[in-house]
Design a protein around this motif. Structure first.
Motif, PDB file in Angstrom:
ATOM      1  N   ASP A  33     -27.425 -41.880  28.312  1.00 15.99           N
ATOM      2  CA  ASP A  33     -27.960 -40.534  28.121  1.00 15.99           C
ATOM      3  C   ASP A  33     -28.368 -40.384  26.648  1.00 15.99           C
ATOM      4  N   PRO A  34     -29.521 -40.958  26.267  1.00 14.99           N
ATOM      5  CA  PRO A  34     -29.926 -40.956  24.860  1.00 14.99           C
ATOM      6  C   PRO A  34     -30.090 -39.559  24.264  1.00 14.99           C
ATOM      7  N   ALA A  35     -30.287 -38.562  25.091  1.00 16.28           N
ATOM      8  CA  ALA A  35     -30.483 -37.201  24.588  1.00 16.28           C
ATOM      9  C   ALA A  35     -29.172 -36.460  24.362  1.00 16.28           C
ATOM     10  N   ALA A  36     -28.053 -37.102  24.664  1.00 13.98           N
ATOM     11  CA  ALA A  36     -26.768 -36.422  24.543  1.00 13.98           C
ATOM     12  C   ALA A  36     -26.519 -35.976  23.102  1.00 13.98           C
ATOM     13  N   LYS A  37     -25.987 -34.785  22.960  1.00 16.61           N
ATOM     14  CA  LYS A  37     -25.598 -34.277  21.640  1.00 16.61           C
ATOM     15  C   LYS A  37     -24.150 -34.655  21.380  1.00 16.61           C
ATOM     16  N   LEU A  38     -23.899 -35.251  20.217  1.00 19.71           N
ATOM     17  CA  LEU A  38     -22.564 -35.708  19.865  1.00 19.71           C
ATOM     18  C   LEU A  38     -21.960 -34.801  18.802  1.00 19.71           C
ATOM     19  N   VAL A  39     -20.730 -34.386  19.029  1.00 20.73           N
ATOM     20  CA  VAL A  39     -19.977 -33.589  18.058  1.00 20.73           C
ATOM     21  C   VAL A  39     -18.697 -34.357  17.749  1.00 20.73           C
ATOM     22  N   PHE A  40     -18.502 -34.716  16.485  1.00 21.57           N
ATOM     23  CA  PHE A  40     -17.373 -35.543  16.082  1.00 21.57           C
ATOM     24  C   PHE A  40     -16.329 -34.713  15.342  1.00 21.57           C
ATOM     25  N   ARG A  41     -15.065 -34.977  15.660  1.00 23.52           N
ATOM     26  CA  ARG A  41     -13.922 -34.416  14.935  1.00 23.52           C
ATOM     27  C   ARG A  41     -12.985 -35.567  14.598  1.00 23.52           C
ATOM     28  N   ALA A  80     -14.835 -23.330  20.514  1.00 19.24           N
ATOM     29  CA  ALA A  80     -16.267 -23.318  20.800  1.00 19.24           C
ATOM     30  C   ALA A  80     -16.783 -24.737  21.027  1.00 19.24           C
ATOM     31  N   GLU A  81     -16.326 -25.692  20.227  1.00 17.33           N
ATOM     32  CA  GLU A  81     -16.724 -27.092  20.424  1.00 17.33           C
ATOM     33  C   GLU A  81     -16.246 -27.598  21.777  1.00 17.33           C
ATOM     34  N   LEU A  82     -15.039 -27.259  22.120  1.00 19.87           N
ATOM     35  CA  LEU A  82     -14.464 -27.702  23.392  1.00 19.87           C
ATOM     36  C   LEU A  82     -15.189 -27.068  24.566  1.00 19.87           C
ATOM     37  N   ARG A  83     -15.475 -25.781  24.470  1.00 23.09           N
ATOM     38  CA  ARG A  83     -16.140 -25.067  25.553  1.00 23.09           C
ATOM     39  C   ARG A  83     -17.570 -25.571  25.770  1.00 23.09           C
ATOM     40  N   ALA A  84     -18.245 -25.973  24.697  1.00 19.47           N
ATOM     41  CA  ALA A  84     -19.637 -26.412  24.798  1.00 19.47           C
ATOM     42  C   ALA A  84     -19.771 -27.832  25.339  1.00 19.47           C
ATOM     43  N   ALA A  85     -18.688 -28.592  25.317  1.00 14.99           N
ATOM     44  CA  ALA A  85     -18.756 -30.006  25.693  1.00 14.99           C
ATOM     45  C   ALA A  85     -18.776 -30.185  27.207  1.00 14.99           C
ATOM     46  N   ASP A  86     -19.585 -31.130  27.642  1.00 15.17           N
ATOM     47  CA  ASP A  86     -19.560 -31.564  29.035  1.00 15.17           C
ATOM     48  C   ASP A  86     -18.573 -32.723  29.216  1.00 15.17           C
ATOM     49  N   THR A  87     -18.485 -33.555  28.182  1.00 14.40           N
ATOM     50  CA  THR A  87     -17.578 -34.700  28.184  1.00 14.40           C
ATOM     51  C   THR A  87     -16.770 -34.667  26.894  1.00 14.40           C
ATOM     52  N   ILE A  88     -15.479 -34.933  26.998  1.00 10.85           N
ATOM     53  CA  ILE A  88     -14.605 -35.012  25.833  1.00 10.85           C
ATOM     54  C   ILE A  88     -14.020 -36.414  25.782  1.00 10.85           C
TER      55      ILE A  88
END
Length: 208
Positions: A33-41, A80-88
């Motif tokens: 899924d090349p379009a996936a948005k990644l959020v790093f913690r 908010a980060e957790l709620r917006a995620a489809d995959t964790i």
């Protein structure tokens, strides 16, 4: 576009097996899924403060002081980060038979009544549903079976915390016996990589 929240908690830096496998997981997800948005913690590099008597009301009650307001703002941001995620994706090494305190502190901020779970006469209910969680567990010994299984307070604890907020679609991928020497470590990593590849390919085929 899907969104992936990536949590690392290992203190071992480049030597970390969980970090290596989290990176592998993210690479495989992005390849599909090349379009996936990644959020790093990175919970080890940018630590979340432990709650204390000056800040706890910001998460568990009503914020009324600057310190409590700051704690509430951080809790809001993490939720908010957790709620917006489809995959964790969670990297969780075993420390002293459980999880790193850095990861526990993240949970302290995101387990919040009225936001990620609610209470009623029927009992608590998780409010975050429809998300997939992949937990990478690295372990120096063998805890998935045998005599040491009773000492595994890592996976049951994580399953309980995640389930409490509604995250029940959870897959644990283990790299065990990494403390048994270089050959065992390499075998554990390769085995975990193979399981991750199968998991992600299977999930995507089922979604198609």
């Amino acid at each position: 576009m899907s969104q992936v929240l990536v949590l690392n908690s290992s203190l071992s830096g480049e030597a970390s097996v969980s970090r290596l496998l989290v990176a592998e997981t993210v690479s495989q997800l992005v390849a599909r899924d090349p379009a996936a948005k990644l959020v790093f913690r990175d919970l080890a590099e940018t630590e979340i403060p432990h709650l204390n008597p000056r800040t706890v009301a910001g998460v568990r009650a009503t914020a009324s002081t600057p310190a409590e307001t700051k704690a509430r703002a951080l809790s809001d941001e993490l939720i908010a980060e957790l709620r917006a995620a489809d995959t964790i994706v969670i990297g969780a090494p075993m420390y002293n038979f459980s999880i790193p305190s850095t990861l526990r502190t993240w949970f302290d901020h995101v387990l919040r009544a009225g936001e990620t779970f609610s209470y009623s006469e029927a009992g608590p209910k998780g409010l975050l549903e429809g998300k997939r969680v992949i937990v990478v567990e690295s372990r120096g010994g063998l805890y998935s079976e045998g005599p040491a299984q009773a000492l595994d307070f890592q996976e049951p604890y994580l399953r309980q915390l995640l389930g409490f907020i509604g995250l029940t679609d959870v897959t644990f991928v283990q790299a065990e016996k990494i403390g048994y020497g270089p050959d065992a470590r390499a075998a554990a990593i390769e085995g975990a990589k193979a399981r991750l590849a199968d998991l992600i390919a299977r999930d995507l085929s089922q979604a198609a």
